[in-house]
Design a protein around this motif. Structure first.
Motif, PDB file in Angstrom:
ATOM      1  N   THR A  69       4.594  -9.071  -3.604  1.00 42.37           N
ATOM      2  CA  THR A  69       3.536  -8.177  -3.178  1.00 42.37           C
ATOM      3  C   THR A  69       2.370  -8.662  -3.099  1.00 42.37           C
ATOM      4  OG1 THR A  69       2.952  -7.596  -5.521  1.00 42.37           O
ATOM      5  CG2 THR A  69       4.648  -6.306  -4.505  1.00 42.37           C
ATOM      6  N   CYS A  73      -0.001  -2.173  -1.519  1.00 39.72           N
ATOM      7  CA  CYS A  73       0.917  -1.787  -0.906  1.00 39.72           C
ATOM      8  C   CYS A  73       1.982  -2.554   0.097  1.00 39.72           C
ATOM      9  CB  CYS A  73       0.651  -0.494   0.120  1.00 39.72           C
ATOM     10  SG  CYS A  73      -0.290  -0.893   1.185  1.00 39.72           S
ATOM     11  N   THR A 169       5.372  -2.205   4.624  1.00 40.80           N
ATOM     12  CA  THR A 169       4.813  -1.166   3.467  1.00 40.80           C
ATOM     13  C   THR A 169       6.000  -0.317   3.212  1.00 40.80           C
ATOM     14  OG1 THR A 169       4.090   0.273   5.220  1.00 40.80           O
ATOM     15  CG2 THR A 169       2.552  -1.346   4.692  1.00 40.80           C
ATOM     16  N   LEU A 189      10.466  -0.637  -6.024  1.00 42.51           N
ATOM     17  CA  LEU A 189       8.960  -0.142  -5.833  1.00 42.51           C
ATOM     18  C   LEU A 189       8.971   1.015  -6.847  1.00 42.51           C
ATOM     19  CD1 LEU A 189       8.912   0.032  -2.035  1.00 42.51           C
ATOM     20  CD2 LEU A 189       7.506  -1.406  -3.345  1.00 42.51           C
ATOM     21  N   ARG A 193       6.196   1.627 -10.465  1.00 43.33           N
ATOM     22  CA  ARG A 193       5.254   2.719 -10.719  1.00 43.33           C
ATOM     23  C   ARG A 193       5.669   3.198 -12.165  1.00 43.33           C
ATOM     24  NH1 ARG A 193       6.461   7.865 -10.549  1.00 43.33           N
ATOM     25  NH2 ARG A 193       8.540   7.430  -9.735  1.00 43.33           N
TER      26      ARG A 193
END
Length: 221
Positions: A69, A73, A169, A189, A193
């Motif tokens: 990353t 994003c 993205t 992803l 989070r």
């Protein structure tokens, strides 16, 4: 007590001689063999239970893949020459060497294939890939988060099978990545989070409640 019957020649019948090939034979020369009933094969589950996979482990590949990353994003996907057309795009990485720690193997692979020196900072989960005859053997991929500093660009090394690398993205990744490769990225992803690593099989979570059950959970009502 019942007496044994004599043969026409006046001799007593002889007992079958022991044999190692499952066939009973009389001691008299020239007698015809008599097949003994064969024991049934054990059920498959019993056969598996009798196999000691600790001392005789199966040939299972171990891989390491990285979600590289940049910023809030963006992340890297790579295009490979050696994969099927449907799954040409995916996360960078590969197979680790014997006795090599997966996260260390990932650092080695990223440097060899993308000319980047990097270190994984978080474990995201594992993705089990059962054998697909004619394509690949069974394997387990360890998934990691690998932050890349701003201004640093991946440079694919064509000799390793990587021909292109792109920053994408979450909104644009589906334009190139499909099938279980896309599912794997989506869940990586999500782990960034939630901070809750996942166990996947070809990108599909194995220990999550369906969304309907989550919605009906008393804690959400």
């Amino acid at each position: 007590m019942t007496r044994p019957m004599r043969r026409p020649d006046g001799l007593m019948p002889t007992a079958p001689a022991a044999s190692t090939d499952g066939v009973a034979r009389t001691a008299e020369e020239g007698a015809s063999p008599r097949l003994l009933p064969r024991a049934a094969d054990p059920p498959e589950s019993e056969a598996l239970a009798e196999t000691d996979y600790f001392t005789n482990p199966p040939p299972r590949r171990v891989g390491a893949l990285g979600l590289l990353t940049r910023g809030p994003c963006e992340f890297v996907i790579i295009r490979r020459t050696y994969w099927s057309p449907v799954s040409r795009w995916g996360l960078p990485g590969g197979s680790v060497a014997p006795n090599e720690r997966p996260w260390a193997g990932l650092s080695r692979l990223i440097e060899a294939k993308l000319s980047l020196r990097s270190t994984a900072t978080a474990f995201l989960g594992i993705d089990h890939a059962p054998t697909k005859p004619g394509h690949y053997e069974e394997g387990v991929n360890f998934l990691y988060h690998v932050p890349i500093p701003n201004g640093v660009e991946p440079l694919p090394v064509v000799e390793t099978g990587y021909v292109e690398a792109r920053w994408v993205t979450p909104e644009s990744v589906g334009e190139l990545v499909v099938d279980h490769e896309l599912l794997r990225i989506v869940h990586c992803l999500d782990v960034l989070r939630t901070r809750r690593p996942k166990e996947l099989v070809l990108g599909v979570p194995q220990h999550e409640q369906p969304l309907v059950q989550q919605a009906l959970s008393p804690s959400n009502m």
